[in-house]
Write an enzyme that holds these catalytic residues in place. Structure first.
Site, PDB file in Angstrom:
ATOM      1  N   CYS A 125       0.849  -1.188   0.000  1.00 27.92           N
ATOM      2  CA  CYS A 125       0.000   0.000   0.000  1.00 27.92           C
ATOM      3  C   CYS A 125       0.887   1.242   0.000  1.00 27.92           C
ATOM      4  O   CYS A 125       1.767   1.381   0.839  1.00 27.92           O
ATOM      5  CB  CYS A 125      -0.903  -0.017   1.235  1.00 27.92           C
ATOM      6  SG  CYS A 125      -1.905   1.476   1.408  1.00 27.92           S
ATOM      7  N   CYS A 180      -7.171  -1.309   1.441  1.00 32.11           N
ATOM      8  CA  CYS A 180      -6.109  -1.818   2.304  1.00 32.11           C
ATOM      9  C   CYS A 180      -6.715  -2.055   3.688  1.00 32.11           C
ATOM     10  O   CYS A 180      -7.348  -1.155   4.253  1.00 32.11           O
ATOM     11  CB  CYS A 180      -4.980  -0.793   2.387  1.00 32.11           C
ATOM     12  SG  CYS A 180      -3.729  -1.183   3.624  1.00 32.11           S
ATOM     13  N   CYS A 224      -5.060   0.509   6.510  1.00 31.35           N
ATOM     14  CA  CYS A 224      -5.365   1.945   6.605  1.00 31.35           C
ATOM     15  C   CYS A 224      -6.672   2.335   5.913  1.00 31.35           C
ATOM     16  O   CYS A 224      -7.038   3.510   5.917  1.00 31.35           O
ATOM     17  CB  CYS A 224      -4.207   2.772   6.050  1.00 31.35           C
ATOM     18  SG  CYS A 224      -3.964   2.629   4.266  1.00 31.35           S
ATOM     19  N   CYS A 277      -8.436  -5.600  -9.710  1.00 27.70           N
ATOM     20  CA  CYS A 277      -8.073  -4.528 -10.634  1.00 27.70           C
ATOM     21  C   CYS A 277      -7.659  -3.338  -9.765  1.00 27.70           C
ATOM     22  O   CYS A 277      -8.499  -2.673  -9.165  1.00 27.70           O
ATOM     23  CB  CYS A 277      -9.279  -4.204 -11.500  1.00 27.70           C
ATOM     24  SG  CYS A 277      -8.990  -2.954 -12.742  1.00 27.70           S
TER      25      CYS A 277
END
Length: 140
Positions: A54, A103, A106, A128
């Site tokens: 991330c 994510c 976060c 995607c």
């Protein structure tokens, strides 16, 4: 495909802190659920072996060996690195029914996941993901 129950984020920052940390494009995608233009992202055609994390918090999300050519204009993966690395939730924006991918660490927007498109992947899923949501850490 059933969306996963959300847990609170482990990384919590104010809007001002996210804006200070991220570029305007990163902020628009990661924190405002935007989408980068197709075929423009830095990882769309990357074949480098490594781990995709991330860009907002550094949590490991996808391995390069699960990335595949979908020709959709964004990096595509058939599974996350770990079952709890991402959150999936219903997205009915823009008059469509999709599953948003965030994510888990976060709660930053990564992209969407699609099922049953016939790519012949082991999971029959296509995560995607916006390149701007990721950072590739190449294998040593």
């Amino acid at each position: 495909m059933d969306p996963v129950t959300e847990q609170p984020p482990k990384v919590v920052k104010t809007d001002a802190e996210w804006r200070a940390q991220l570029s305007p494009d990163e902020y628009r995608v990661l924190r405002q659920a935007g989408t980068e233009q197709a075929f423009t992202g830095e990882y769309t055609d990357t074949k480098t072996a490594g781990v995709y994390s991330c860009r907002a918090c550094g949590a490991e999300l996808f391995r390069s060996d699960t990335k595949f050519e979908s020709h959709c204009g964004w990096p595509s993966f058939f599974t996350p690195l770990a079952g709890d690395a991402v959150i999936e939730r219903a997205d009915v924006s823009l008059g469509m029914r999709r599953v948003e991918v965030l994510c888990a660490n976060c709660h930053s927007h990564l992209g969407h996941v699609f099922e049953g498109e016939g790519y012949g992947t082991p999971t029959d899923l296509r995560y995607c993901i916006n390149s701007v949501s990721l950072r590739l850490e190449p294998d040593a």
